[in-house]
Scaffold this active site. Structure first.
Site, PDB file in Angstrom:
ATOM      1  N   TYR A 297     -11.713  -9.283   9.474  1.00 11.76           N
ATOM      2  CA  TYR A 297     -12.715 -10.022   9.037  1.00 11.76           C
ATOM      3  C   TYR A 297     -12.446 -11.700   9.054  1.00 11.76           C
ATOM      4  CZ  TYR A 297     -10.990  -9.448   4.467  1.00 11.76           C
ATOM      5  OH  TYR A 297     -10.514  -9.434   3.059  1.00 11.76           O
TER       6      TYR A 297
ATOM      7  N   GLY B 171     -15.665  -6.607   9.933  1.00  8.13           N
ATOM      8  CA  GLY B 171     -14.674  -5.968   9.019  1.00  8.13           C
ATOM      9  C   GLY B 171     -15.231  -6.229   7.569  1.00  8.13           C
TER      10      GLY B 171
ATOM     11  N   GLY C 157      -1.592   0.489   8.453  1.00  3.64           N
ATOM     12  CA  GLY C 157      -2.277   1.237   7.348  1.00  3.64           C
ATOM     13  C   GLY C 157      -3.801   1.397   7.710  1.00  3.64           C
TER      14      GLY C 157
ATOM     15  N   ALA D  91      -1.930   1.085  14.553  1.00  4.07           N
ATOM     16  CA  ALA D  91      -1.283   2.287  14.050  1.00  4.07           C
ATOM     17  C   ALA D  91      -0.901   1.796  12.581  1.00  4.07           C
ATOM     18  CB  ALA D  91      -0.270   2.950  14.839  1.00  4.07           C
TER      19      ALA D  91
ATOM     20  N   ASN E 194      -5.033   2.345  -1.994  1.00 11.44           N
ATOM     21  CA  ASN E 194      -5.586   0.935  -1.832  1.00 11.44           C
ATOM     22  C   ASN E 194      -6.099   0.589  -3.223  1.00 11.44           C
ATOM     23  OD1 ASN E 194      -7.884   2.171  -1.623  1.00 11.44           O
ATOM     24  ND2 ASN E 194      -8.783   0.644  -0.498  1.00 11.44           N
TER      25      ASN E 194
ATOM     26  N   LYS F 143       0.902  -1.178  -0.090  1.00 16.76           N
ATOM     27  CA  LYS F 143      -0.023   0.025  -0.079  1.00 16.76           C
ATOM     28  C   LYS F 143       0.952   1.465  -0.216  1.00 16.76           C
ATOM     29  CE  LYS F 143      -4.368  -1.746   1.774  1.00 16.76           C
ATOM     30  NZ  LYS F 143      -5.309  -1.582   2.897  1.00 16.76           N
TER      31      LYS F 143
HETATM   32  P1  NAP Z   1      -0.142  -3.522   9.236  1.00 12.58           P
HETATM   33  O1  NAP Z   1      -0.160  -2.181   8.627  1.00 12.58           O
HETATM   34  O2  NAP Z   1       0.522  -4.602   9.264  1.00 12.58           O
HETATM   35  O3  NAP Z   1      -0.538  -3.065  10.988  1.00 12.58           O
HETATM   36  C1  NAP Z   1      -0.645  -3.984  11.797  1.00 12.58           C
HETATM   37  C2  NAP Z   1      -1.148  -3.207  13.077  1.00 12.58           C
HETATM   38  O4  NAP Z   1      -1.494  -4.557  14.044  1.00 12.58           O
HETATM   39  C3  NAP Z   1      -0.003  -2.658  13.906  1.00 12.58           C
HETATM   40  O5  NAP Z   1      -0.611  -1.684  14.495  1.00 12.58           O
HETATM   41  C4  NAP Z   1       0.714  -3.583  14.818  1.00 12.58           C
HETATM   42  O6  NAP Z   1       1.350  -3.124  16.035  1.00 12.58           O
HETATM   43  C5  NAP Z   1      -0.636  -4.300  15.247  1.00 12.58           C
HETATM   44  N1  NAP Z   1      -0.271  -5.770  15.993  1.00 12.58           N
HETATM   45  C6  NAP Z   1      -0.146  -6.776  15.000  1.00 12.58           C
HETATM   46  N2  NAP Z   1       0.016  -7.933  15.957  1.00 12.58           N
HETATM   47  C7  NAP Z   1      -0.199  -7.368  17.189  1.00 12.58           C
HETATM   48  C8  NAP Z   1      -0.547  -7.867  18.529  1.00 12.58           C
HETATM   49  N3  NAP Z   1       0.121  -9.320  18.814  1.00 12.58           N
HETATM   50  N4  NAP Z   1      -0.691  -7.038  19.498  1.00 12.58           N
HETATM   51  C9  NAP Z   1      -0.992  -5.841  19.514  1.00 12.58           C
HETATM   52  N5  NAP Z   1      -0.863  -5.234  18.299  1.00 12.58           N
HETATM   53  C10 NAP Z   1      -0.441  -5.901  17.011  1.00 12.58           C
HETATM   54  O7  NAP Z   1      -1.837  -4.030   8.894  1.00 12.58           O
HETATM   55  P2  NAP Z   1      -3.178  -3.319   8.402  1.00 12.58           P
HETATM   56  O8  NAP Z   1      -3.182  -3.322   7.106  1.00 12.58           O
HETATM   57  O9  NAP Z   1      -3.212  -2.056   9.223  1.00 12.58           O
HETATM   58  O10 NAP Z   1      -4.168  -4.380   8.823  1.00 12.58           O
HETATM   59  C11 NAP Z   1      -4.635  -4.450  10.026  1.00 12.58           C
HETATM   60  C12 NAP Z   1      -6.115  -5.290  10.393  1.00 12.58           C
HETATM   61  O11 NAP Z   1      -7.122  -4.558   9.446  1.00 12.58           O
HETATM   62  C13 NAP Z   1      -5.823  -6.640   9.684  1.00 12.58           C
HETATM   63  O12 NAP Z   1      -6.486  -7.471  10.513  1.00 12.58           O
HETATM   64  C14 NAP Z   1      -6.524  -6.603   8.328  1.00 12.58           C
HETATM   65  O13 NAP Z   1      -7.291  -7.759   7.888  1.00 12.58           O
HETATM   66  C15 NAP Z   1      -7.558  -5.610   8.422  1.00 12.58           C
HETATM   67  N6  NAP Z   1      -8.083  -4.743   7.350  1.00 12.58           N
HETATM   68  C16 NAP Z   1      -9.233  -4.971   7.009  1.00 12.58           C
HETATM   69  C17 NAP Z   1      -9.665  -4.112   5.941  1.00 12.58           C
HETATM   70  C18 NAP Z   1     -11.221  -4.291   5.575  1.00 12.58           C
HETATM   71  O14 NAP Z   1     -11.589  -3.794   4.247  1.00 12.58           O
HETATM   72  N7  NAP Z   1     -12.229  -5.041   6.400  1.00 12.58           N
HETATM   73  C19 NAP Z   1      -8.882  -3.575   4.965  1.00 12.58           C
HETATM   74  C20 NAP Z   1      -7.525  -3.209   5.330  1.00 12.58           C
HETATM   75  C21 NAP Z   1      -7.193  -3.848   6.759  1.00 12.58           C
HETATM   76  P3  NAP Z   1       2.971  -2.444  15.970  1.00 12.58           P
HETATM   77  O15 NAP Z   1       3.092  -1.295  15.022  1.00 12.58           O
HETATM   78  O16 NAP Z   1       3.273  -2.620  17.395  1.00 12.58           O
HETATM   79  O17 NAP Z   1       3.598  -3.703  15.200  1.00 12.58           O
END
Ligand code: NAP
Length: 277
Positions: free
Chosen positions: A222, A243, A133, A131, A91, A70
């Site tokens: 989700y 989600g 994406g 924090a 995205n 992204k």
């Molecule tokens: P990302 O950029 O990789 O960010 C991951 C986040 O999760 C970071 O804040 C990370 O914290 C935190 N994290 C990971 N493991 C953790 C743990 N064990 N304890 C506490 N915090 C933890 O991922 P993203 O793209 O933001 O996605 C996040 C979620 O949103 C995913 O489940 C994804 O599937 C979902 N999502 C859904 C949609 C939708 O359309 N519904 C769209 C996009 C994303 P640190 O910074 O400390 O590593």
């Protein structure tokens, strides 16, 4: 030759095959009689440049962008939409001739999903957990609708960075907190990826005494469709948003960018519901 004339769209990610986006977009194309298909573009980082170079040759007119691309995709975008630029991530890519246009519909996915259940977000107070994406897009969507945001993340500095950046952009309150701070508000948005690795964990934000402080609880994840957080929120009779609502709304906006037509929302929704059942 005929197959080549079908406009190609898809999800650029690695891995990509878990995505439900093809089900949703192909149902939309079929409903409107658009001669297009949405596929999985599972591309390794070393092959990204070739993938971009060969878009026209492969009849690809646009694509969704997911992890881990992204931000990386910004290097290839010719013109970026102002929201995507402020969020710092793309995205959705639209190809027109040799030019690539970058958008971000994730923030709309969050705000539109919240608005359909919670209503007007002006002056609402949300706690955003994470924090990455998705959290950035959620915070942006809430702030753009006139809400206030408290953000916390396991790695505190990343939450602080978003708070500083977005405080400059919006005339609204945004604070960052230590991970585990039980700040309250109207809406709780879980935006970490922790369920992927720890599907059965019960972190601080799942404690019933905490969850019941909120009117509305949204989980951007989700998989599973009902996360541990949503299970508790359901029990406490909070308004619950999963989600898949974000997936649907952000997808409907992508569809409109690619086709220039109003997305057949109910059809895309039905296709997703079927895929989840
Ligand atoms: P990302 O950029 O990789 O960010 C991951 C986040 O999760 C970071 O804040 C990370 O914290 C935190 N994290 C990971 N493991 C953790 C743990 N064990 N304890 C506490 N915090 C933890 O991922 P993203 O793209 O933001 O996605 C996040 C979620 O949103 C995913 O489940 C994804 O599937 C979902 N999502 C859904 C949609 C939708 O359309 N519904 C769209 C996009 C994303 P640190 O910074 O400390 O590593």
């Amino acid at each position: 030759m005929l197959a080549h004339m079908v406009k190609q769209y898809g999800i650029l990610a690695y891995p990509a095959k878990h995505s439900l986006s093809p089900v949703m977009h192909n149902a939309g194309f079929d409903k409107l009689g658009i001669n297009a298909r949405y596929n999985f573009f599972e591309v390794r980082e070393k092959d990204l440049e070739d993938f971009i170079k060969n878009l026209a040759e492969n009849n690809i007119f646009g694509f969704s962008v997911s992890l881990p691309y992204k931000e990386k995709i910004l290097d290839y975008i010719d013109k970026i939409d102002k929201d995507a630029e402020k969020i710092g991530a793309v995205n959705t890519v639209v190809r027109k001739g040799k030019f690539l246009y970058g958008y971000n519909t994730d923030h709309l996915g969050v705000s539109l999903a919240l608005k359909e259940s919670y209503g007007d977000l002006r002056e609402s107070i949300s706690v955003v957990l994470g924090a990455g994406g998705a959290a950035r897009a959620a915070a942006y969507g809430l702030l753009a609708e006139g809400g206030h945001v408290w953000i916390q993340n396991r790695t505190r500095e990343k939450a602080d960075k978003i708070a500083v950046e977005f405080a400059e952009l919006f005339d609204s309150e945004i604070h960052s907190d230590e991970w585990g701070t039980q700040g309250t508000g109207d809406i709780l948005v879980h935006a970490t990826s922790m369920w992927h690795k720890e599907p059965d964990s019960m972190p601080f934000f799942c404690e019933p005494e905490y969850v019941e402080c909120f009117d509305t609880v949204m989980d951007l994840s989700y998989t599973p469709p009902v996360t541990p957080l949503l299970r508790i929120a359901n029990k406490l009779r909070r308004t619950v948003i999963s989600g898949d609502r974000m997936l649907l709304w952000q997808g409907a906006k992508q569809f409109e960018l690619w086709t220039g037509k109003e997305a057949p929302f109910e059809v895309m929704e039905g296709a997703l519901e079927k895929a989840f059942s």
